[in-house]
Design a protein around this motif. Structure first.
Motif, PDB file in Angstrom:
ATOM      1  N   ASP A  37       9.173  -3.941   5.133  1.00 46.33           N
ATOM      2  CA  ASP A  37       9.652  -2.799   4.338  1.00 46.33           C
ATOM      3  C   ASP A  37       8.458  -2.063   3.737  1.00 46.33           C
ATOM      4  O   ASP A  37       7.316  -2.536   3.803  1.00 46.33           O
ATOM      5  CB  ASP A  37      10.627  -3.247   3.226  1.00 46.33           C
ATOM      6  CG  ASP A  37      10.030  -4.298   2.325  1.00 46.33           C
ATOM      7  OD1 ASP A  37       8.944  -4.052   1.763  1.00 46.33           O
ATOM      8  OD2 ASP A  37      10.633  -5.389   2.183  1.00 46.33           O
ATOM      9  N   LEU A  58      12.039   5.327   9.721  1.00 46.35           N
ATOM     10  CA  LEU A  58      13.363   5.130   9.110  1.00 46.35           C
ATOM     11  C   LEU A  58      13.553   3.684   8.690  1.00 46.35           C
ATOM     12  O   LEU A  58      13.899   2.833   9.501  1.00 46.35           O
ATOM     13  CB  LEU A  58      14.459   5.531  10.103  1.00 46.35           C
ATOM     14  CG  LEU A  58      14.707   7.026  10.283  1.00 46.35           C
ATOM     15  CD1 LEU A  58      15.782   7.259  11.321  1.00 46.35           C
ATOM     16  CD2 LEU A  58      15.078   7.705   8.987  1.00 46.35           C
ATOM     17  N   LYS A  63      10.816   5.081   2.395  1.00 45.78           N
ATOM     18  CA  LYS A  63      10.818   5.561   3.780  1.00 45.78           C
ATOM     19  C   LYS A  63       9.380   5.645   4.319  1.00 45.78           C
ATOM     20  O   LYS A  63       8.414   5.726   3.555  1.00 45.78           O
ATOM     21  CB  LYS A  63      11.453   6.956   3.852  1.00 45.78           C
ATOM     22  CG  LYS A  63      12.898   6.997   3.404  1.00 45.78           C
ATOM     23  CD  LYS A  63      13.820   6.524   4.526  1.00 45.78           C
ATOM     24  CE  LYS A  63      15.272   6.607   4.172  1.00 45.78           C
ATOM     25  NZ  LYS A  63      15.736   5.633   3.180  1.00 45.78           N
ATOM     26  N   GLU A  66       7.109   8.405   3.044  1.00 48.45           N
ATOM     27  CA  GLU A  66       6.630   8.215   1.671  1.00 48.45           C
ATOM     28  C   GLU A  66       5.474   7.206   1.665  1.00 48.45           C
ATOM     29  O   GLU A  66       4.480   7.387   0.946  1.00 48.45           O
ATOM     30  CB  GLU A  66       7.775   7.739   0.788  1.00 48.45           C
ATOM     31  CG  GLU A  66       7.439   7.866  -0.681  1.00 48.45           C
ATOM     32  CD  GLU A  66       8.551   7.365  -1.590  1.00 48.45           C
ATOM     33  OE1 GLU A  66       9.720   7.363  -1.170  1.00 48.45           O
ATOM     34  OE2 GLU A  66       8.210   6.951  -2.717  1.00 48.45           O
ATOM     35  N   THR A  84       8.964   6.720  15.824  1.00 44.28           N
ATOM     36  CA  THR A  84      10.144   7.557  15.623  1.00 44.28           C
ATOM     37  C   THR A  84      11.175   7.275  16.712  1.00 44.28           C
ATOM     38  O   THR A  84      10.883   6.617  17.699  1.00 44.28           O
ATOM     39  CB  THR A  84       9.784   9.059  15.702  1.00 44.28           C
ATOM     40  OG1 THR A  84       9.416   9.369  17.044  1.00 44.28           O
ATOM     41  CG2 THR A  84       8.662   9.423  14.773  1.00 44.28           C
ATOM     42  N   SER A  88      14.466  11.459  15.200  1.00 41.86           N
ATOM     43  CA  SER A  88      13.521  11.579  14.083  1.00 41.86           C
ATOM     44  C   SER A  88      12.164  12.122  14.530  1.00 41.86           C
ATOM     45  O   SER A  88      11.152  11.884  13.890  1.00 41.86           O
ATOM     46  CB  SER A  88      13.360  10.228  13.378  1.00 41.86           C
ATOM     47  OG  SER A  88      13.020   9.216  14.295  1.00 41.86           O
ATOM     48  N   ASP A  91      10.489  14.064  11.946  1.00 44.68           N
ATOM     49  CA  ASP A  91       9.731  13.244  10.992  1.00 44.68           C
ATOM     50  C   ASP A  91       8.325  12.975  11.525  1.00 44.68           C
ATOM     51  O   ASP A  91       7.357  12.932  10.769  1.00 44.68           O
ATOM     52  CB  ASP A  91      10.443  11.895  10.754  1.00 44.68           C
ATOM     53  CG  ASP A  91      11.686  12.060   9.890  1.00 44.68           C
ATOM     54  OD1 ASP A  91      11.773  13.073   9.185  1.00 44.68           O
ATOM     55  OD2 ASP A  91      12.545  11.169   9.938  1.00 44.68           O
TER      56      ASP A  91
END
Lengths: 136, 208
Positions: A37, A58, A63, A66, A84, A88, A91
């Motif tokens: 994470d 994601l 996220k 960030e 990705t 995404s 992104d």
């Protein structure tokens, strides 16, 4: 730099995927740590200053983008490759604007991933040699 | 419209999960392949094992193409200020229609299209109209044929061409009247292809 000296951090909440990827890199002589994470990724980056972070965009909690922004503020020479999906890619493009070295679509091709990691490490070495860049 | 957007969000989320599943299968089979390469001499079933891994790799590729097309479909109801990419819309539709065409033993072929061609329509509208044309063509085409689709530019308009049944035969198809009504609603021109064969859909140009 020899591949065995690379410091790679892999970040994805898909545990089976990311631990297997780490195992495959290690079979190729590339040591890789994993984080599941954003929070633990940021801790690992602060503690170990990896050369390259492979970062899923994601994830639950903080996220990927960030995490990227924070890394680029605190450790600008750490190179980030974003992972990705088809939905995404925007992104990925946004991530490039925020300072990611590149982005790759899942599922991965491991040879392409290793080429991109090597090229990111070369880029970081050149960037570190520029005046005013003392970290990394 | 609201329900289409809702279903699109659900589908997009599911395709993301499917990509994660495919990525995990690829890495796990890749790891087995790596380990096999390191120890194949002592493994009696190495060849059979390699064949199985090859099948897994092919199926992951197949799944990737499908999830990409499904993901495109999921976002197709969204309105884009630049308009829909005609080639991408037709490519996704053709990919997702192969199975229904195969039920009539018809193979769909998409010619390399003109990239970057846009229309004022949403992608879902392009897919809906071309899908209706495809259904009409499949209704009248003899079993076991090939149907070629292409995306071209004609006089600044995005054009989708279906080379196949004669235009007059197409007009006898079950879905023809529905296609004509849909084309009228969306501002799509319908006409015969060169020599009266096939069908040409002329899509409205993107907003300036």
């Amino acid at each position: 730099m020899n591949a065995k000296d690379w410091k790679i951090l892999l970040v994805d909440d898909e545990r089976e995927f990311i631990t297997t990827l780490a195992e495959r890199l290690e079979l190729r002589g590339i040591p890789a740590r994993v984080a599941f994470d954003g929070e633990s990724a940021l801790e690992a980056i602060a503690a170990e200053e990896p050369h390259v972070v492979i970062l899923d965009v994601l994830m639950p909690g903080i996220k990927g983008l960030e995490v990227l922004e924070r890394v680029k503020r605190t450790n600008p020479l750490v190179q980030v490759l974003l992972l990705t999906g088809h939905g995404s890619t925007r992104d990925g493009i946004e991530g490039m604007r925020l300072g990611a070295y590149d982005y790759m679509m899942k599922p991965l091709n491991i040879d392409t991933l290793i080429e991109k990691m090597e090229s990111a490490i070369d880029y970081a070495k050149k960037a570190a040699a520029l005046p005013g860049k003392s970290d990394g | 419209m609201r329900d289409a957007l809702f279903m699109g969000r659900m589908t997009a989320s599911a395709t993301h999960e499917l990509q994660n599943i495919l990525a995990t299968i690829r890495e796990s089979s890749g790891l087995m392949d790596d380990l096999l390469a390191m120890s194949s001499e002592g493994f009696a079933h190495a060849e059979r094992f390699k064949k199985g891994l090859g099948v897994l790799a092919e199926q992951v590729e197949r799944g990737m193409i499908l999830t990409e097309q499904l993901n495109f479909c999921a976002h197709a109801p969204e309105k884009s200020p630049a308009g829909a990419d005609v080639n991408e819309s037709v490519r996704a539709l053709v990919g997702l229609s192969r199975r229904s065409a195969a039920r009539k033993k018809t193979s769909l072929v998409l010619a390399p299209g003109r990239a970057g061609l846009r229309t004022s329509l949403r992608a879902v509208e392009v897919m809906d109209a071309v899908g209706a044309a495809l259904e009409a063509a499949l209704d009248v085409l003899p079993i076991g044929t090939q149907l070629m689709l292409s995306v071209e530019e004609q006089g600044g308009l995005g054009v989708v061409r279906l080379d196949g049944p004669g235009y007059e035969t197409l007009q006898q198809a079950k879905g023809w009247n529905a296609l004509v009504a849909l084309a009228k609603t969306l501002g799509i021109g319908l006409c015969a292809g060169p020599g009266g064969m096939g069908l040409v859909l002329s899509l409205p140009r993107p907003a300036a």
